[in-house]
Design a protein around this motif. Structure first.
Motif, PDB file in Angstrom:
ATOM      1  N   ALA A  91      -7.893 -35.439  93.498  1.00 59.74           N
ATOM      2  CA  ALA A  91      -7.361 -36.765  93.817  1.00 59.74           C
ATOM      3  C   ALA A  91      -6.363 -37.143  92.737  1.00 59.74           C
ATOM      4  CB  ALA A  91      -8.479 -37.803  93.896  1.00 59.74           C
ATOM      5  N   GLY A  92      -5.173 -37.571  93.140  1.00 58.76           N
ATOM      6  CA  GLY A  92      -4.141 -37.890  92.159  1.00 58.76           C
ATOM      7  C   GLY A  92      -3.285 -39.068  92.580  1.00 58.76           C
ATOM      8  N   SER A  93      -2.968 -39.933  91.597  1.00 58.84           N
ATOM      9  CA  SER A  93      -2.039 -41.039  91.802  1.00 58.84           C
ATOM     10  C   SER A  93      -0.725 -40.652  91.138  1.00 58.84           C
ATOM     11  CB  SER A  93      -2.595 -42.325  91.184  1.00 58.84           C
ATOM     12  OG  SER A  93      -1.738 -43.418  91.439  1.00 58.84           O
ATOM     13  N   VAL A  94       0.351 -40.709  91.901  1.00 61.92           N
ATOM     14  CA  VAL A  94       1.637 -40.185  91.441  1.00 61.92           C
ATOM     15  C   VAL A  94       2.271 -41.122  90.416  1.00 61.92           C
ATOM     16  CG1 VAL A  94       3.959 -39.504  92.153  1.00 61.92           C
ATOM     17  CG2 VAL A  94       1.992 -38.935  93.591  1.00 61.92           C
ATOM     18  N   LEU A  95       2.811 -40.525  89.339  1.00 62.65           N
ATOM     19  CA  LEU A  95       3.558 -41.250  88.311  1.00 62.65           C
ATOM     20  C   LEU A  95       5.034 -41.210  88.681  1.00 62.65           C
ATOM     21  CD1 LEU A  95       1.822 -39.658  85.177  1.00 62.65           C
ATOM     22  CD2 LEU A  95       1.195 -41.790  86.355  1.00 62.65           C
ATOM     23  N   LYS A  96       5.620 -42.393  88.897  1.00 64.28           N
ATOM     24  CA  LYS A  96       7.011 -42.455  89.335  1.00 64.28           C
ATOM     25  C   LYS A  96       7.888 -43.100  88.273  1.00 64.28           C
ATOM     26  CE  LYS A  96       6.344 -42.416  94.322  1.00 64.28           C
ATOM     27  NZ  LYS A  96       6.702 -43.051  95.605  1.00 64.28           N
ATOM     28  N   GLY A  97       9.097 -42.547  88.125  1.00 68.05           N
ATOM     29  CA  GLY A  97      10.057 -43.099  87.192  1.00 68.05           C
ATOM     30  C   GLY A  97      10.658 -44.389  87.712  1.00 68.05           C
ATOM     31  N   ALA A  98      11.532 -44.991  86.891  1.00 67.08           N
ATOM     32  CA  ALA A  98      12.143 -46.260  87.268  1.00 67.08           C
ATOM     33  C   ALA A  98      13.001 -46.134  88.524  1.00 67.08           C
ATOM     34  CB  ALA A  98      12.987 -46.786  86.103  1.00 67.08           C
ATOM     35  N   ASN A  99      13.496 -44.930  88.796  1.00 64.95           N
ATOM     36  CA  ASN A  99      14.321 -44.709  89.994  1.00 64.95           C
ATOM     37  C   ASN A  99      13.487 -44.306  91.211  1.00 64.95           C
ATOM     38  OD1 ASN A  99      13.576 -42.126  89.338  1.00 64.95           O
ATOM     39  ND2 ASN A  99      15.651 -41.330  89.095  1.00 64.95           N
TER      40      ASN A  99
END
Length: 366
Positions: A113-121
């Motif tokens: 199970a993973g929650s995605v790390l997203k950049g400012a863009n």
């Protein structure tokens, strides 16, 4: 199955590198987050990972024991291609992972199970994920925790970028200020040499000296920024050298200070007060062109004191004018002292001016 490239892989990698997180040392702030995720999700393995070119790199991990693994076997490489959150109850039932040696081995990772790390863009950089060796599912509460922690990770990284940007801007501003002060000082000095009126020439020379002194102080005070504490002895050793270069021939300066450490704000204030006292003494105290200025500073714990004196010709009237802050230099001193809730004490008896500030008199202003 090897993870596919992201449709905007080049942009994604540029965004990842912009954060400057790859190959950094372990940090307690991130270690604690994976520990929390592991505890709350009751999972033996939890990682903060970033998908780089050819590898996945772990900023923090629990239960894994390595800092990176090849991208070919990355489970998170698949996860970043699928929305904001992915949960796989049994990896062997998922065609993307059914042949992955990390899942088929013994013991293999059967749950992900993973929650995605997203950049400012908005591009995915990696995940905060938990893994288990048995098929299972998370509760709604556990899923929420993963999402919240992943947002916290990105807020921390975004804050670091903002701070780096601010520091870069401040360095640029400091550089421009330094150049501007040097240019103004040189211009005033040039005008002073060409001025035929003696009063105007003295005023220009005084202004030029103050600008040069400010330029030197600016460089010293800039070094204080960001320090938890400052060595007064080391700081005033440099300040004394700088000020001596600005003193007319025949004027001596002595600064006595113990090897005490204080906060940068107090150090900043003490430097500015000493600078103004020295500048005033040079301008007003020594009609003969000869004399001495002495400064004594003591700091022990929360207590500190500053005594500045010269052996010029100042008398009671000059002390009274200083106490009312009638001149620019004394107004600066009073303003700084007021910000610390301290009333500066001025005394003169015809043989020189003395200024005292003592933290024990705090709250005595007004």
């Amino acid at each position: 199955m090897k993870p596919e490239r992201h449709p905007r892989e080049d942009d994604r990698l540029r965004e990842l590198r912009r954060y400057g997180i790859l190959d950094t040392d372990k940090e307690r702030e991130f270690d604690e987050l994976v520990e929390i995720a592991s505890d709350i999700c009751e999972a033996p393995v939890s990682v903060i990972n970033f998908i780089d070119e050819g590898r996945q790199w772990f900023k923090a991990e629990v239960g894994l024991g390595v800092r990176s693994t090849p991208l070919d076997t990355s489970l998170c490489g698949h996860a970043i291609l699928q929305g904001d959150y992915i949960e796989i109850p049994d990896t062997l039932d998922d065609k993307r992972m059914a042949d992955n040696p990390l899942c088929t081995g013994d013991p293999g990772f059967r749950f992900y199970a993973g929650s995605v790390l997203k950049g400012a863009n908005g591009l995915p950089l990696g995940t905060l994920c938990v893994l288990d060796h048995r098929p299972r599912a998370l509760s709604d509460h556990q899923r929420k925790v993963l999402r919240v922690l992943s947002r916290h990770i990105m807020r921390e990284l975004d804050l670091r970028i903002a701070l780096d940007r601010e520091q870069t801007l401040r360095r640029e501003v400091d550089h421009r200020v330094k150049n501007s002060l040097a240019s103004i000082g040189a211009l005033l000095s040039m005008k002073a040499r060409r001025e035929t009126d003696s009063a105007a020439r003295l005023a220009l020379e005084d202004a030029s000296n103050r600008i040069r002194s400010l330029s030197s102080l600016h460089a010293e005070l800039h070094e204080l920024d960001g320090q938890a504490s400052v060595s007064l002895q080391s700081l005033f050793m440099r300040i004394e050298i700088d000020l001596r270069q600005l003193l007319p021939e025949g004027i001596q300066l002595t600064i006595s200070v113990g090897d005490d450490r204080v906060g940068p704000q107090l150090a900043n204030s003490l430097v500015l007060i000493v600078n103004e006292f020295v500048a005033n003494s040079v301008k007003h105290a020594f009609g003969s062109g000869h004399g001495s200025i002495k400064v004594e500073i003591e700091a022990k714990g929360d207590r500190w004191s500053l005594v500045c004196c010269d052996d010029g010709s100042a008398g009671a009237k000059e002390a009274e004018r200083a106490a009312t802050g009638s001149g620019l230099g004394t107004r600066v001193i009073h303003s700084i002292a007021s910000s610390m809730d301290i009333a500066p004490q001025w005394r003169a008896d015809g043989y020189g001016m003395e200024l005292k500030l003592d933290s024990s008199t705090a709250n005595s202003v007004g």
